[in-house]
Design an enzyme around this catalytic site. Structure first.
Site, PDB file in Angstrom:
ATOM      1  N   CYS A   1      19.884 -14.130  -4.603  1.00 21.27           N
ATOM      2  CA  CYS A   1      18.546 -14.521  -4.086  1.00 21.27           C
ATOM      3  C   CYS A   1      17.606 -13.763  -5.223  1.00 21.27           C
ATOM      4  O   CYS A   1      17.791 -14.031  -6.254  1.00 21.27           O
ATOM      5  CB  CYS A   1      18.378 -14.150  -2.499  1.00 21.27           C
ATOM      6  SG  CYS A   1      17.125 -14.927  -1.816  1.00 21.27           S
ATOM      7  N   SER A   2      16.506 -12.928  -4.354  1.00 24.30           N
ATOM      8  CA  SER A   2      15.411 -12.432  -5.078  1.00 24.30           C
ATOM      9  C   SER A   2      15.937 -11.186  -5.879  1.00 24.30           C
ATOM     10  O   SER A   2      15.064 -10.726  -6.596  1.00 24.30           O
ATOM     11  CB  SER A   2      14.417 -12.195  -4.243  1.00 24.30           C
ATOM     12  OG  SER A   2      14.547 -11.447  -3.148  1.00 24.30           O
TER      13      SER A   2
END
Length: 332
Positions: free
Chosen positions: A104-105
């Site tokens: 993800c981030s």
């Protein structure tokens, strides 16, 4: 044989599934020794309030000897990537690691450590534009569930970390071992489709002038209407050539592509909101035939309309608005 050392990097405000999902995959596969390192040793609070114990802090763990470095994501990554000691430790661990991965981030922390220049990567669809804007030397592809570029692996949001971990297990132990883990955990070994199937993407800018706004309003008011350039130009009060130029300049996509995307969104809503047959949805949303709808879904979303309906149909009511989807994405 010595277990492969997997080091997970966490921070305050991390997404717990980014850690626990891949951790469970590696544990189920066997042959891995998983460690968790944080900005400090001890309890680390996730974005949902779940507290995890980091066995080590970056000030007390030698980065050498890491086989695979996995950086998790979460809302706290924006603060974490400003932590010079954490960024330096990630860079040092990555330098000697066989593989580097993000969920993800977490990719923003890899970028801060200077590990992504010139590479193709992915992240959660809601943060892809920000990543591309802040790191123009990185090639961001927001659709794949995960991307491998050399020894750097990146994945989309949250549960995609398990897809990534399965791919890493397959890379190490072979397809049969990865398949057995997937079977045990009730996962796809290769999840069909990309990120586009999971949300209405924020793919267009807003019109800046009244003529283009009038054309856009007409498209959204009736996605199934003909909407050729002559008809849209009549709504806008411009010549077809002038509208083509203005529309593309203001929204970033030409009128025909915009119409197709609005029709896909309309079909997505229809498929998840009711029982209307696919061929009827195709006609109502402007695709004319079910085959055209099927080809368009495969090209844009990577799945068939019937599969999309089976996965995403909700018994709790219709899908939320585009604004709701955007707000949900910002919390990822």
């Amino acid at each position: 044989m010595t277990d492969r050392r997997i080091v997970f990097v966490v921070f305050d405000g991390f997404q717990p599934l980014d850690l626990t999902g891949p951790h469970e995959v590696f544990h189920s596969a066997g042959g891995y020794a998983c460690e968790v390192v944080g900005t400090r040793a001890g309890p680390v609070r996730s974005v949902s309030g779940l507290v995890m114990e980091a066995a080590h802090g970056v000030d007390g763990l030698d980065p050498a000897g890491t086989d695979t470095l996995v950086v998790v994501g979460g809302q706290g990554v924006d603060r974490a990537r400003q932590d010079a000691d954490l960024v330096a430790w990630v860079a040092a661990a990555a330098a000697g690691a066989r593989r580097v991965a993000s969920v993800c981030s977490g990719v923003f922390l890899l970028a801060a450590a200077g590990l992504l220049e010139g590479r193709r990567v992915t992240t959660h669809w809601a943060r892809a534009e920000q990543l591309a804007r802040e790191h123009p030397g990185v090639r961001v592809d927001c659709d794949p569930i995960f991307v491998r570029d050399g020894r750097v692996w990146t994945s989309a949001g949250v549960t995609a970390g398990m897809d990534l971990a399965l791919a890493l297990v397959e890379d190490d132990l072979g397809r049969d071992a990865a398949h057995e883990v997937a079977r045990r955990l009730v996962l796809f070994l290769r999840r069909p489709g990309g990120q586009s199937q999971f949300s209405v993407a924020l793919w267009s800018r807003q019109p800046a002038t009244d003529p283009v706004r009038a054309a856009v309003t007409a498209i959204h008011a009736d996605p199934g209407a003909r909407h050729d350039i002559a008809g849209l130009a009549a709504h806008a009060g411009l010549s077809p050539r002038h509208l083509q130029r203005r529309f593309t300049a203001e929204l970033g996509v030409p009128p025909a592509a915009y119409v197709e995307r609005v029709r896909v969104e309309a079909a997505q809503r229809a498929l998840t909101d009711g029982d209307e047959p696919v061929d009827a949805i195709a006609r109502r949303c402007g695709f004319v035939t079910a085959e055209t709808l099927r080809r368009t879904f495969h090209r844009r979303l990577g799945v068939a309309p019937s599969d999309y309906r089976a996965r995403f149909r909700s018994t709790a009511g219709p899908l939320g608005s585009l604004a709701d989807c955007a707000e949900e994405g910002r919390t990822a």
